[in-house]
Design an enzyme around this catalytic site. Structure first.
Site, PDB file in Angstrom:
ATOM      1  N   ASP A  32       0.850  -0.874   0.088  1.00 18.05           N
ATOM      2  CA  ASP A  32       0.086  -0.055   0.121  1.00 18.05           C
ATOM      3  C   ASP A  32       0.698   1.126  -0.053  1.00 18.05           C
ATOM      4  O   ASP A  32       0.892   1.703   0.876  1.00 18.05           O
ATOM      5  CB  ASP A  32      -0.902  -0.102   0.839  1.00 18.05           C
ATOM      6  CG  ASP A  32      -1.930  -1.108   1.744  1.00 18.05           C
ATOM      7  OD1 ASP A  32      -2.176  -1.816   0.790  1.00 18.05           O
ATOM      8  OD2 ASP A  32      -1.613  -1.456   3.293  1.00 18.05           O
ATOM      9  N   GLU A 239     -11.547  -0.108  -2.193  1.00 21.66           N
ATOM     10  CA  GLU A 239     -10.786   0.452  -1.752  1.00 21.66           C
ATOM     11  C   GLU A 239      -9.334   1.660  -2.357  1.00 21.66           C
ATOM     12  O   GLU A 239      -9.889   1.239  -3.610  1.00 21.66           O
ATOM     13  CB  GLU A 239     -10.374  -0.707  -0.738  1.00 21.66           C
ATOM     14  CG  GLU A 239      -9.276  -1.827  -0.888  1.00 21.66           C
ATOM     15  CD  GLU A 239      -9.295  -2.658  -0.508  1.00 21.66           C
ATOM     16  OE1 GLU A 239      -8.919  -2.585   0.777  1.00 21.66           O
ATOM     17  OE2 GLU A 239      -8.208  -3.765  -0.605  1.00 21.66           O
TER      18      GLU A 239
HETATM   19  O1  FUB Z   1      -3.228  -2.983   3.961  1.00 21.28           O
HETATM   20  C1  FUB Z   1      -4.423  -3.537   4.508  1.00 21.28           C
HETATM   21  C2  FUB Z   1      -5.297  -3.342   3.046  1.00 21.28           C
HETATM   22  O2  FUB Z   1      -5.261  -4.150   2.117  1.00 21.28           O
HETATM   23  C3  FUB Z   1      -5.237  -1.970   2.873  1.00 21.28           C
HETATM   24  O3  FUB Z   1      -5.934  -1.045   3.432  1.00 21.28           O
HETATM   25  C4  FUB Z   1      -5.694  -2.449   1.402  1.00 21.28           C
HETATM   26  O4  FUB Z   1      -5.984  -1.019   0.307  1.00 21.28           O
HETATM   27  C5  FUB Z   1      -5.351  -3.760   1.449  1.00 21.28           C
HETATM   28  O5  FUB Z   1      -4.295  -3.053  -0.212  1.00 21.28           O
END
Ligand code: FUB
Length: 339
Positions: A32, A239
């Site tokens: 991320d 997301e």
């Molecule tokens: O790294 C945990 C979660 O996985 C992140 O918050 C999301 O965007 C996904 O990449």
């Protein structure tokens, strides 16, 4: 008449696609990547993946991260520094579990680290921590940002100096539990023909530690101005929100989650609406796809992750590759592997 074709004993095996770029760091797992240029240097604010031994499920419980490490480098392709622990979960008074994707901003002579973590009631909130140095260590505020919820904060500074936070994530990110900024523990995912759940934006106050106004939904629409349905899961928001500006236009990019694309949409205001334009990054190795887009010395870069080092979805490694625009402002999609 018969034709005889030469038969060969050599069986051609398709070459395994090769990654276009290599992990930036291999002694810890990172994911991320939110990249920024501060004082002429590149800083990457990633999640710090660990093997916590938590079984994998659709809520992402196996992403059980406990701290952040900030990475830095003088130039793309140059040596990378892991600046050690910048913030640990034990030093966040209100935190329960799971430090997920962070971001950072600089204002008021201070660096602000924004992070999602579940509170002690197991509800994701967004917190903020401060430091005088971009790499930390950071000191967390005693409470989460009032009115914040869900995951994946991305903080964008507009040309007039106003900061906006984009955030949200469905499934394990719990965005489906929030309607009109009100929590409903039983809030369900939308069904196929229903309008997909929308990402959120809030203007930040001058103190960078609170929202200046109510959290708003962001309209993500097709070329006819229509929002996507949940069934359009190769287009709708899941997301990993990110905002950048290019030639005066606002580019909102995001992950489609269960279909694994990074897509983008363009608008004329930081609040949207944003019209869907296409793919930034095709699916990578591993379930999640999460990125940032940043201009460095006149070139544009896509920071992203895959699971090249581990082969495991929850143990990722961050990478970077150059990003190119077409003359009309559309982005040339990146395929992270070549055959
Ligand atoms: O790294 C945990 C979660 O996985 C992140 O918050 C999301 O965007 C996904 O990449």
């Amino acid at each position: 008449e018969s034709t005889t074709e030469a038969k060969s004993d050599t069986v051609k095996v398709a070459a395994k696609p090769q990654p276009i770029s290599q992990p930036l760091i291999s002694d810890i797992y990172t994911a991320d990547p939110s990249a920024h240029v501060f004082n002429g240097k590149i800083y990457i604010y990633p999640s710090h993946d660990i093997e916590a031994g938590v079984p994998e499920n659709d809520n992402g419980d196996h992403f059980d991260m406990r701290d952040y490490h900030i990475l830095s480098m003088d130039s793309v392709g140059g040596a990378i520094t892991d600046n050690g622990v910048a913030l640990g979960i034990k030093d966040i008074p209100w935190a329960g579990r799971q430090l997920w994707a962070p971001d950072a901003a600089f204002a008021n002579g201070t660096y602000y680290l924004y992070f999602p973590v579940k509170d002690k009631q197991d509800v994701f909130r967004i917190g903020v921590a401060t430091s005088k140095k971009p790499e930390g260590p950071f000191v967390a505020e005693k409470n989460p940002i009032k009115g914040s919820y869900s995951i994946d904060p991305a903080v964008f500074k507009d040309d007039d100096g106003t900061f906006y936070m984009y955030f949200g994530g469905i499934w394990g990110g719990q965005l489906q539990r929030w309607n009109n900024n009100t929590y409903d523990a039983n809030g369900a995912l939308r069904k196929g023909e229903e309008q997909a759940i929308l990402p959120r934006v809030a203007k930040l106050s001058k103190d960078m530690k609170s929202f200046a106004d109510d959290v708003k939904e962001i309209k993500l629409v097709d070329e006819n101005g229509k929002t996507f349905t949940e069934a359009q899961n190769d287009k709708r928001f899941f997301e990993a929100a990110w905002m950048h500006k290019y030639n005066g236009k606002y580019y909102f990019s995001y992950s489609t989650g269960d279909t694994h694309f990074i897509n983008y949409a363009i608008g004329d205001s930081p609040y949207g609406p944003f019209t869907y334009k296409g793919v930034v990054l095709h699916p990578v190795e591993g379930w999640t796809n999460h990125h940032s887009i940043v201009e460095i010395k006149g070139k544009w870069y896509l920071f992203y992750h895959d699971v090249q080092l581990s082969g495991k979805t929850h143990l990722r490694n961050v990478k970077v590759t150059e990003l190119h625009y077409n003359p009309d402002g559309t982005i040339q999609p990146v395929t992270a592997y070549v055959t």
